[in-house]
Scaffold this motif. Structure first.
Motif, PDB file in Angstrom:
ATOM      1  N   ASP A 102       0.807  -1.215   0.000  1.00  0.00           N
ATOM      2  CA  ASP A 102       0.000   0.000   0.000  1.00  0.00           C
ATOM      3  C   ASP A 102       0.847   1.274   0.000  1.00  0.00           C
ATOM      4  N   HIS A 103       2.074   1.202   0.484  1.00  0.00           N
ATOM      5  CA  HIS A 103       2.946   2.372   0.590  1.00  0.00           C
ATOM      6  C   HIS A 103       4.247   2.077  -0.148  1.00  0.00           C
ATOM      7  N   GLU A 104       4.425   2.697  -1.299  1.00  0.00           N
ATOM      8  CA  GLU A 104       5.581   2.384  -2.126  1.00  0.00           C
ATOM      9  C   GLU A 104       6.898   2.852  -1.520  1.00  0.00           C
ATOM     10  N   LYS A 105       6.859   3.724  -0.522  1.00  0.00           N
ATOM     11  CA  LYS A 105       8.086   4.206   0.124  1.00  0.00           C
ATOM     12  C   LYS A 105       8.678   3.161   1.072  1.00  0.00           C
ATOM     13  N   ALA A 106       7.847   2.228   1.536  1.00  0.00           N
ATOM     14  CA  ALA A 106       8.319   1.166   2.428  1.00  0.00           C
ATOM     15  C   ALA A 106       8.736  -0.022   1.576  1.00  0.00           C
ATOM     16  N   ASN A 107      10.005  -0.378   1.628  1.00  0.00           N
ATOM     17  CA  ASN A 107      10.529  -1.497   0.850  1.00  0.00           C
ATOM     18  C   ASN A 107      11.226  -2.477   1.775  1.00  0.00           C
ATOM     19  N   ILE A 108      10.783  -3.719   1.742  1.00  0.00           N
ATOM     20  CA  ILE A 108      11.419  -4.761   2.546  1.00  0.00           C
ATOM     21  C   ILE A 108      12.740  -5.121   1.873  1.00  0.00           C
ATOM     22  N   THR A 109      13.811  -5.157   2.654  1.00  0.00           N
ATOM     23  CA  THR A 109      15.115  -5.472   2.077  1.00  0.00           C
ATOM     24  C   THR A 109      15.582  -6.881   2.452  1.00  0.00           C
ATOM     25  N   VAL A 110      15.479  -7.244   3.717  1.00  0.00           N
ATOM     26  CA  VAL A 110      15.961  -8.546   4.174  1.00  0.00           C
ATOM     27  C   VAL A 110      15.264  -8.889   5.481  1.00  0.00           C
ATOM     28  N   GLY A 111      15.351 -10.139   5.876  1.00  0.00           N
ATOM     29  CA  GLY A 111      14.753 -10.556   7.139  1.00  0.00           C
ATOM     30  C   GLY A 111      15.610 -11.593   7.830  1.00  0.00           C
ATOM     31  N   ILE A 112      15.243 -11.854   9.065  1.00  0.00           N
ATOM     32  CA  ILE A 112      15.857 -12.930   9.837  1.00  0.00           C
ATOM     33  C   ILE A 112      14.704 -13.766  10.366  1.00  0.00           C
ATOM     34  N   ILE A 113      14.629 -15.008   9.911  1.00  0.00           N
ATOM     35  CA  ILE A 113      13.543 -15.885  10.323  1.00  0.00           C
ATOM     36  C   ILE A 113      14.150 -17.049  11.095  1.00  0.00           C
ATOM     37  N   ASN A 114      13.748 -17.173  12.337  1.00  0.00           N
ATOM     38  CA  ASN A 114      14.274 -18.206  13.230  1.00  0.00           C
ATOM     39  C   ASN A 114      15.798 -18.212  13.278  1.00  0.00           C
ATOM     40  N   GLY A 115      16.396 -17.032  13.290  1.00  0.00           N
ATOM     41  CA  GLY A 115      17.834 -16.906  13.448  1.00  0.00           C
ATOM     42  C   GLY A 115      18.639 -17.042  12.176  1.00  0.00           C
ATOM     43  N   ALA A 116      17.985 -17.214  11.028  1.00  0.00           N
ATOM     44  CA  ALA A 116      18.709 -17.350   9.764  1.00  0.00           C
ATOM     45  C   ALA A 116      18.296 -16.234   8.814  1.00  0.00           C
ATOM     46  N   PRO A 117      19.230 -15.731   8.007  1.00  0.00           N
ATOM     47  CA  PRO A 117      18.873 -14.665   7.071  1.00  0.00           C
ATOM     48  C   PRO A 117      17.865 -15.161   6.031  1.00  0.00           C
ATOM     49  N   ALA A 118      16.964 -14.264   5.646  1.00  0.00           N
ATOM     50  CA  ALA A 118      15.954 -14.598   4.639  1.00  0.00           C
ATOM     51  C   ALA A 118      15.859 -13.433   3.662  1.00  0.00           C
ATOM     52  N   ASP A 119      15.970 -13.747   2.369  1.00  0.00           N
ATOM     53  CA  ASP A 119      15.891 -12.683   1.372  1.00  0.00           C
ATOM     54  C   ASP A 119      14.431 -12.326   1.096  1.00  0.00           C
ATOM     55  N   LEU A 120      14.230 -11.409   0.196  1.00  0.00           N
ATOM     56  CA  LEU A 120      12.900 -10.888  -0.110  1.00  0.00           C
ATOM     57  C   LEU A 120      11.964 -11.978  -0.620  1.00  0.00           C
ATOM     58  N   GLU A 121      12.467 -12.902  -1.415  1.00  0.00           N
ATOM     59  CA  GLU A 121      11.621 -13.978  -1.965  1.00  0.00           C
ATOM     60  C   GLU A 121      11.079 -14.874  -0.849  1.00  0.00           C
ATOM     61  N   VAL A 122      11.901 -15.201   0.125  1.00  0.00           N
ATOM     62  CA  VAL A 122      11.456 -16.040   1.252  1.00  0.00           C
ATOM     63  C   VAL A 122      10.400 -15.297   2.058  1.00  0.00           C
ATOM     64  N   ILE A 123      10.603 -14.011   2.273  1.00  0.00           N
ATOM     65  CA  ILE A 123       9.629 -13.222   3.029  1.00  0.00           C
ATOM     66  C   ILE A 123       8.306 -13.167   2.283  1.00  0.00           C
ATOM     67  N   LYS A 124       8.358 -13.027   0.948  1.00  0.00           N
ATOM     68  CA  LYS A 124       7.128 -13.024   0.156  1.00  0.00           C
ATOM     69  C   LYS A 124       6.402 -14.364   0.258  1.00  0.00           C
ATOM     70  N   GLU A 125       7.146 -15.457   0.284  1.00  0.00           N
ATOM     71  CA  GLU A 125       6.531 -16.777   0.430  1.00  0.00           C
ATOM     72  C   GLU A 125       5.817 -16.891   1.776  1.00  0.00           C
ATOM     73  N   TYR A 126       6.468 -16.434   2.835  1.00  0.00           N
ATOM     74  CA  TYR A 126       5.838 -16.472   4.155  1.00  0.00           C
ATOM     75  C   TYR A 126       4.596 -15.585   4.189  1.00  0.00           C
ATOM     76  N   ALA A 127       4.648 -14.459   3.513  1.00  0.00           N
ATOM     77  CA  ALA A 127       3.507 -13.538   3.492  1.00  0.00           C
ATOM     78  C   ALA A 127       2.313 -14.139   2.765  1.00  0.00           C
ATOM     79  N   SER A 128       2.572 -15.057   1.823  1.00  0.00           N
ATOM     80  CA  SER A 128       1.475 -15.644   1.058  1.00  0.00           C
ATOM     81  C   SER A 128       0.791 -16.806   1.776  1.00  0.00           C
ATOM     82  N   ILE A 129       1.371 -17.282   2.859  1.00  0.00           N
ATOM     83  CA  ILE A 129       0.757 -18.377   3.619  1.00  0.00           C
ATOM     84  C   ILE A 129      -0.484 -17.849   4.328  1.00  0.00           C
TER      85      ILE A 129
END
Length: 164
Positions: A102-129
């Motif tokens: 909804d806000h194009e100024k906010a861009n996800i760059t990277v994440g840490i899921i359960n202590g391991a780095p997660a790139d944008l594609e992994v975060i998008k997969e989790y968001a689709s669950i």
């Protein structure tokens, strides 16, 4: 050279970041430059419902904390970043993903899921669950089919017995 008091404050902030990362199921780093105060407040309200919070730290302190935890986020900590710390795994990721759509100024760059780095594609997969409630509804819907088939089979068997 920095004074001892400043160094102690920085060490305390690094320890706070490390504690937040260790106590969070999901950590998402996103850019926030260009968002208004009301938009950030809206995001914080939505995240509060999922027991999550957004914090802004200096990149150098955040990098020191993730380096101490042996998490490699090199190349992702450029420019102004905000960090989302979520107690739950999926719900905070869903909230920030919807907010970023909804806000194009906010861009996800990277994440840490359960202590391991997660790139944008992994975060998008989790968001689709689907949400937990959605998954439970899907499970119940799948299970009810077997119960329905069993009831039909038993009814047909009872009708056969009555005809004899």
């Amino acid at each position: 050279m920095a004074s001892a008091k400043i160094l102690e404050n920085k060490k305390a902030i690094v320890n706070e970041i490390k504690d937040n990362i260790q106590n969070s199921e999901s950590v998402v780093v996103f850019t926030y430059q260009g968002l208004t105060v009301s938009e950030l407040s809206e995001l914080r309200r939505e995240l509060k419902k999922t027991e999550s919070e957004v914090k802004v730290y200096k990149n150098t302190l955040f990098k020191r904390a993730v380096d101490d935890l042996e998490i490699n986020l090199d190349g992702f900590l450029e420019g102004p970043n905000a960090i989302l710390f979520g107690k739950d795994l999926l719900e905070p990721i869903k909230v920030i993903s919807n907010f970023a759509k909804d806000h194009e100024k906010a861009n996800i760059t990277v994440g840490i899921i359960n202590g391991a780095p997660a790139d944008l594609e992994v975060i998008k997969e989790y968001a689709s669950i689907p949400s937990r409630d959605g998954l439970l509804t899907m499970l119940a819907g799948g299970m009810i089919q077997y119960v329905r088939d069993l009831a039909i089979g038993l009814n047909m068997y009872a009708e056969q017995l009555e005809e004899k």
